[in-house]
Motif scaffolding. Sequence first.
Motif, mmCIF file in Angstrom:
data_model
loop_
_atom_site.group_PDB
_atom_site.id
_atom_site.type_symbol
_atom_site.label_atom_id
_atom_site.label_comp_id
_atom_site.label_asym_id
_atom_site.label_seq_id
_atom_site.Cartn_x
_atom_site.Cartn_y
_atom_site.Cartn_z
ATOM 1 N N LEU A 179 54.456 85.164 63.696
ATOM 2 C CA LEU A 179 54.828 86.411 64.372
ATOM 3 C C LEU A 179 53.912 87.575 63.988
ATOM 4 N N HIS A 180 53.011 87.340 63.050
ATOM 5 C CA HIS A 180 52.042 88.380 62.710
ATOM 6 C C HIS A 180 50.951 88.488 63.760
ATOM 7 N N CYS A 181 50.876 87.503 64.627
ATOM 8 C CA CYS A 181 49.780 87.407 65.603
ATOM 9 C C CYS A 181 49.649 88.673 66.432
ATOM 10 N N ILE A 182 48.406 89.154 66.580
ATOM 11 C CA ILE A 182 48.171 90.337 67.407
ATOM 12 C C ILE A 182 47.469 89.958 68.713
ATOM 13 N N ARG A 183 47.461 88.676 69.056
ATOM 14 C CA ARG A 183 46.944 88.179 70.341
ATOM 15 C C ARG A 183 45.485 88.587 70.595
#
Lengths: 479, 236
Positions: free
Chosen positions: A310-314
């Motif tokens: 969920l840390h992903c910033i795409r």
Amino acid sequence: MTLKISDLSYEERVQEGIENDFMRQAVASAQGRFRSGRETRAEEIGNWEDWRALGEEIRRHTLNNLDYYLEQLSDEVSKRGGHVFFAEKAEDANAYIQDIVKKKKAKKVVKSKSMVTEEIGLNQALEEVGADVVESDLGEWILQLDDDPPSHIVTPALHKNKEQIRETFAKKRGYTKSEKPEELALFAREQLREEFLSCDIGITGCNFAVAESGAITFVTNEGNARMVTTIPDTQITVMGMERIVPTWEELDILVSLLTRAAVGQKITSYVTAITGTRLAGETDGPEEFHLVIVDNGRSKILGTEFQSTLHCIRCAACINVCPVYRHIGGHAYNSIYPGPIGAVLSPLLDGYESHQELPYASTLCGACTEVCPVKIPLHELLILHRKKMVEEEKMSPKLEQLAMKGYAKWASNAAAYKMGAALARPALKPWIRQETIKKGPGPLKEWTVNRDFPAPAKETFRAWFKKRNKEAPHHDEDL
Amino acid sequence: MTKIYNRDAFLENIARHLGRKRQTKKVERPNWHVSPQHSVLRGLSQDELVDILEKQCQEIHTAFKRTNIENLPKTLHDVLSTYKTKSMVVANDSRLKRFGLIPLFNSLKDEINIHLWEEANGKKNQLIAEQADVGISFSEITLAESGTVTLFINKNHGRSISLMPKSYIALIPKSTLVPRLTQATERIHNQVKNGEQVPSCISFVTGPSNSADIEMNLIVGVHGPMHATYIVIEDA
Ligand code: SF4
């Protein structure tokens, strides 16, 4: 189920990807360009590792206190005249938005690119209540005209060439000019201007919300998100619940990481921060603003070993370095989230059943983990998925063999494969000493515990793979 | 009245998955262990920052001019001529007077349709901006590293001005230059902390709009302006 983009099986889609020559070349050259851009930027900014460490620290703190920051955000948005809807499921979000469309008697909705609206299947929900949906991002608009799903999260129409685009424009919109990209873009600009000026509602995604002031930010190059938040009187923003930062100071860090990792730019043409409704006396911007915050399976990931997903910033950096993505293209992942992050995230959001092959769509070379600007241990999470599938979900270990068969198929495409192997080498550079990897990242580390791992490219990955297969026929990593 | 729907159930579910009760006390941001952002371009003079901005302009397809208050009208006139300007829309800003631009606008009245952004015009403002050749506004904070102008939108400075016309001209007082985004977000953060109202829209604009969506070719000018010029003005 909306994560899935087709009913074809993974095997079938892999084949489709490999046979589409243009697509594969396009992916390869895009990867090359994104990569070299990213490397230059990372060097210029200096202390790239410090930036990544800071990014990771911010993301971890924010996710660990997510309830607090979401409460603050919703209070601030409300103070600035916005409504906030917390949607546990995709259907809840869609129903709320459908309601607004009906109340406004909206005929036309213009959207700017957004993964989360794609994820919840919003377009279909809008069409169900009779609204015309226009995608305004150039790449998305091209795909929409052709009813084609995106293949890359930053440049979604990567698999189409300019002749195909000209044809689409001619067939669907009576375009008569050449296939020059500038002429095509100018035509799209004119067509879309009309859509903007005549639309009733604008819908956007959100790169980062700023909890302390209720700002919603968009990081873009084309300017369509600005149009969507300037012209229509009603604006709806849909955000995944994890896309949030505590204050403007953390926004700085994450925007800087995102633009560098995504496209190798110091910043994109537009970083736009919208707070609530337009203020008294202003003409531009919405008079009615709705923020829809979506869970849709994300909360299940909190508190598990997968929380860092969920840390992903795409930013798609992991996609751009992935040798498997290079071979098979975005569509083969059969999820709107392709590449390494998709392989980790899709089974979490959608369950192993629908995406059981994905954790195998990786060579575990670790390049993804190495580039991730917020240091998500992607390939370790893939291994964890495999382990869980075998141990907990009792899924057939035959899958491993199936994955190997698929792997052989990609590997048999010689030209593409060599390119992938050549790329793997620079990515591993820091660990190469005298052509043998003594200490590697991730799975290499596990390998290197037992034996020295030969550096790829001197002996190509493929040759190594063959040899290794003979030595240890049934293992593809130490588990 | 604004509404917040389903908040408690949603947030309690999050807390439960995180394995604790819901946070009710204020969460303090930790002191982050590293802060690389503060060392970028540290300790440079305003003039050095202008040099960096000028260099960055080449990367972002933006024309760069450097002038002083005395020569500003001529510089701006030249740029307007290059863009063959027939109509333009300008943020209604007191600095237009301070920087001596009103006489220029008066003298150009017959050649160029000059539209000052005005509250009274309502939605007509947008249509005028959509038709205009050029949009002009002032930068509040200018980021040397990336070549970015920061626009604080208000009722005299519409979002459309820097977005809809074919070309955009940013007027940049030299005093607005800072090293990078860090200094801008810090300033906005302090405004929030002091209870000041942040603008409904803060736009960080870096050159003209662009896209790489067709075969990865960079196309300059998609939805937003196709051309951009920065004019840095000595204001010390
Ligand atoms: S996982 Fe990391 S590298 Fe991949 S898209 Fe997310 S932030 Fe970028």
